[in-house]
Scaffold this active site. Structure first.
Site, PDB file in Angstrom:
ATOM      1  N   HIS A 157       8.788  -1.187  -1.576  1.00  0.00           N
ATOM      2  CA  HIS A 157       7.955   0.028  -1.509  1.00  0.00           C
ATOM      3  C   HIS A 157       8.703   1.193  -0.861  1.00  0.00           C
ATOM      4  O   HIS A 157       8.328   2.345  -1.050  1.00  0.00           O
ATOM      5  CB  HIS A 157       6.668  -0.271  -0.725  1.00  0.00           C
ATOM      6  CG  HIS A 157       5.754  -1.216  -1.452  1.00  0.00           C
ATOM      7  ND1 HIS A 157       4.631  -0.801  -2.120  1.00  0.00           N
ATOM      8  CD2 HIS A 157       5.822  -2.556  -1.643  1.00  0.00           C
ATOM      9  CE1 HIS A 157       4.033  -1.844  -2.685  1.00  0.00           C
ATOM     10  NE2 HIS A 157       4.730  -2.925  -2.403  1.00  0.00           N
ATOM     11  N   ASP A 365      11.025   9.097   1.555  1.00  0.00           N
ATOM     12  CA  ASP A 365       9.825   8.293   1.312  1.00  0.00           C
ATOM     13  C   ASP A 365      10.004   7.503   0.023  1.00  0.00           C
ATOM     14  O   ASP A 365      10.547   8.046  -0.951  1.00  0.00           O
ATOM     15  CB  ASP A 365       8.606   9.220   1.172  1.00  0.00           C
ATOM     16  CG  ASP A 365       7.343   8.600   1.746  1.00  0.00           C
ATOM     17  OD1 ASP A 365       7.284   7.359   1.807  1.00  0.00           O
ATOM     18  OD2 ASP A 365       6.433   9.343   2.132  1.00  0.00           O
TER      19      ASP A 365
HETATM   20  O1  F6P Z   1       5.974   0.444   2.877  1.00  0.00           O
HETATM   21  C1  F6P Z   1       5.290   1.061   3.909  1.00  0.00           C
HETATM   22  C2  F6P Z   1       4.637   0.117   4.909  1.00  0.00           C
HETATM   23  O2  F6P Z   1       5.540  -0.674   5.585  1.00  0.00           O
HETATM   24  C3  F6P Z   1       3.593  -0.800   4.293  1.00  0.00           C
HETATM   25  O3  F6P Z   1       4.094  -2.060   3.954  1.00  0.00           O
HETATM   26  C4  F6P Z   1       2.563  -0.857   5.371  1.00  0.00           C
HETATM   27  O4  F6P Z   1       1.292  -1.126   4.898  1.00  0.00           O
HETATM   28  C5  F6P Z   1       2.624   0.524   5.980  1.00  0.00           C
HETATM   29  O5  F6P Z   1       3.961   0.916   5.842  1.00  0.00           O
HETATM   30  C6  F6P Z   1       2.126   0.562   7.426  1.00  0.00           C
HETATM   31  O6  F6P Z   1       3.010  -0.083   8.265  1.00  0.00           O
HETATM   32  P1  F6P Z   1       2.656  -1.304   9.214  1.00  0.00           P
HETATM   33  O7  F6P Z   1       2.229  -2.442   8.372  1.00  0.00           O
HETATM   34  O8  F6P Z   1       3.938  -1.553   9.952  1.00  0.00           O
HETATM   35  O9  F6P Z   1       1.545  -0.824  10.108  1.00  0.00           O
END
Ligand code: F6P
Length: 466
Positions: A157, A365
Site C-alpha cells: 500500500h 504517499d
Molecule cells: O499503508 C498505510 C498504513 O500502514 C495502513 O496499513 C494502516 O491502516 C494505516 O497506515 C495506519 O497505520 P497504523 O496501523 O500503524 O495505525
C-alpha cells in the site's frame, strides 16, 4: 471455488451494523471475503503478557476473523520498531528519520514467523492467500519455507522506494528475496513497479519481462501495477445525504460565505503538513484579498503516538497553525482550524462537498484515498478543485487535479490562488474526467483485478508493462 485468506497487520471485523464506519478498503476486503468465504488473519491490535499463542476467533457468516495478540517485546521490535521507525520512513524517503537496530529487524522476521506458524493450521489446500503491506513482506517466503503450496499474493500500500534509498536498508536483500517468493506482487503505481524492477536488474542480477514476470534468486514471480480505488458510489451517496446534515450545516454557518480549504490526513510526517501550512501562509501573504475570505481546516487524527517522530510532528503542526493565526487572525476571522481528531467517513464526505479546495499534499504517499474521496464527494454542478501533490500515487491517475510540488511552498500557494479563482466550466471539466475514472476503477475493481491475476484467471497486459 477457492477460499480467500487475507493477512494484514490490522484486521477489520465486519460487524454489519458498523460497516458504515469502516474505511473503504476494509469494506472492499470484507466484500471479497464474503464472496469467496474465508479468513482474515492478523494482529489483534492488543499487547498481552501471555505467550501470544492463543488465536482470537470470531465468525460472521462465511468469514472467520482470526487474530493474535503480541507480546510487549514483539510490539516494540516488529511494529513500533521495524515497521514504524525503519520501513515506514525509508519507504517514504525519510532516511533522516530512519532508525536501524538489529533487534528491530530480528523482531520483524520473528513476528512474521510467529504469524506464519499461527496461520498455517488455518489454511486449506486450495486457498488463495493475499498478504497486505510492509509489515508482512517476509510472510510469503516464510510460508513457502514452511511448506505452504497455495497461491500467495502480496500488495504494497505504501510507495516502493528508489534503488539508492532501498539499498540503505541493511536487510534489503533479505527483504527482496522474501518479496520474490510470492506468486504475485502488486504495487500502487508504475513508479513503484519501476523502482522494484530497477533493484531486480541492478542489484539482484535478475530480469523483469514485458509481462511482469520476474526472475531472480532462482525463483519466478509476477509483479504488476494495481492502483487502489475507493468505494466511489458510497462516498457520493454519503456526500449527497450529508450536504444537509446537522454537522455540515454547522460547518457552513461557522464559515459564513467564506471559502473552505480542507486537508484530512493521519498526523504523519509523510503528509507534508508543515509545508502545507506554509503554502497557505504564502497565499495570505501574497494575495491579501483572501484575508478574511478563506479558511483552511486541517483534520489530523493522532497516529502512532508512541513514536517520537509523531510527537514532534504534532508539536510542529500546532506551532505552524498557531503562527499563522497569530499573524493574520482578526476579531471576526481565524484563518486556520486545526483539529487533532477524526470524523466518521460520512461526515467527512459532507465536509468535502462544502469545501472549495481539497488540499492533499503529501511529500510521499502510496496512493492517498482522501484525494479520491474528495472528488467523489463533489457537487457536479459546482465542484471544488483538488490541489494534489505530484508525490502521491493518486497523481498518476488524477491528472486533472492541480498538481503541485509540496516542497515548493510558494508555487503551491500560487496553485491555491488559481484554484480559488478557477472558472466553473474548468472546474466541471476537470471534475468530470476524474470522477469518471473513479467510477471505472473503484475498490471492487481493484480487488477483482488482483484476485483474478492471483487465481490465474485474467491477465491484463497494461498492469505488467515495464
Ligand atoms: O499503508 C498505510 C498504513 O500502514 C495502513 O496499513 C494502516 O491502516 C494505516 O497506515 C495506519 O497505520 P497504523 O496501523 O500503524 O495505525
Amino acid at each position: 471455488m477457492s477460499r480467500l485468506v487475507i493477512v494484514s497487520n490490522r484486521v477489520a471485523v465486519d460487524k454489519g451494523a458498523s460497516r458504515g464506519s469502516q474505511g473503504g478498503l476494509a469494506v472492499a476486503l470484507n466484500a471479497a471475503l464474503r464472496r469467496f468465504g474465508g479468513v482474515w488473519f492478523g494482529w489483534s491490535g492488543e499487547v498481552s503478557n501471555s505467550t501470544a499463542t492463543e488465536i482470537n476467533a470470531t465468525t460472521v457468516d462465511n468469514v472467520a476473523y482470526a487474530t493474535v495478540d503480541l507480546r510487549q517485546s514483539d510490539y516494540d521490535e516488529y511494529y513500533f520498531g521495524y515497521a514504524n521507525r525503519t520501513l515506514w520512513p525509508l519507504f517514504h524517503y525519510r532516511l533522516d528519520l530512519v532508525d536501524f537496530h538489529k533487534r528491530y529487524s530480528e523482531g520483524y522476521f520473528r513476528v512474521n514467523n510467529l504469524l506464519c506458524s499461527r496461520l498455517l493450521p488455518l489454511l486449506k489446500p486450495d486457498d488463495l492467500i493475499w498478504v497486505h503491506d510492509f509489515h508482512l513482506i517476509p510472510m510469503g517466503g516464510q510460508l513457502r519455507q514452511a511448506g505452504c503450496r497455495q497461491r500467495i499474493g502480496f500488495f504494497l500500500h505504501t510507495p516502493w522506494p528508489a534503488l539508492e534509498v532501498f539499498r540503505a536498508l541493511p536487510q534489503h536483500e533479505a527483504i527482496m528475496r522474501m518479496l520474490c517468493a510470492y506468486d504475485v506482487v502488486g504495487f500502487q503505481t508504475e513508479r513503484d513497479f519501476r523502482a522494484f524492477g530497477d533493484y531486480i536488474y541492478r542489484e539482484a542480477g535478475g530480469s523483469v519481462d514485458e509481462n511482469g514476470i520476474v526472475n531472480a534468486y532462482g525463483t519466478q514471480t509476477r509483479a504488476g501495477v494495481f492502483p487502489i480505488g475507493i468505494d466511489t458510489e458510497t462516498v457520493t451517496k454519503y456526500s449527497e445525504k450529508e450536504a444537509n446534515s446537522r454537522l455540515t450545516q454547522r460547518l457552513m454557518t461557522s464559515l459564513g460565505n467564506r471559502d473552505l480549504i480542507i486537508g484530512v490526513d493521519r498526523l504523519d510526517y509523510s503528509k507534508g503538513l508543515i509545508q502545507r501550512m506554509s503554502a497557505f501562509q504564502h497565499l495570505l501573504e501574497n494575495y491579501p484579498e483572501n484575508r478574511g475570505r478563506v479558511v483552511m481546516m486541517q483534520i489530523s487524527p493522532p497516529s502512532r503516538s508512541d513514536v517520537p517522530e509523531y510527537v514532534d510532528i504534532r508539536q510542529e503542526l500546532e506551532a505552524a497553525a498557531g503562527h499563522i493565526n497569530g499573524a493574520y487572525a482578526e476579531f471576526d476571522w481565524v484563518p486556520t482550524r486545526y483539529l487533532n481528531k477524526g470524523f466518521a467517513r460520512h461526515t467527512l464526505a459532507g465536509f468535502f462537498r462544502t469545501s472549495k479546495i481539497g488540499f492533499v499534499t503529501p511529500l510521499r504517499d502510496g496512493m492517498n484515498l482522501v484525494a479520491k474521496e474528495y472528488i467523489a464527494a463533489q457537487d457536479p454542478e459546482d465542484p471544488g478543485v483538488l490541489v494534489l501533490s505530484r508525490f502521491a500515487g493518486a497523481a498518476t491517475q488524477m491528472t486533472d487535479a492541480v498538481i503541485v510540488n509540496p516542497y515548493d511552498v510558494e508555487s503551491t500557494g500560487e496553485a491555491l490562488q488559481r484554484a480559488l479563482h478557477m472558472p466553473l466550466e474548468e472546474r466541471q471539466a476537470r471534475w468530470r474526467a476524474m470522477y469518471a475514472d473513479l467510477c471505472r476503477h473503484d475498490v471492487a475493481d481493484w480487488t477483482k483485478s488482483f484476485l483474478d491475476v492471483l487465481s490465474g484467471v485474467d491477465v491484463t497486459p497494461d498492469m505488467f508493462v515495464v
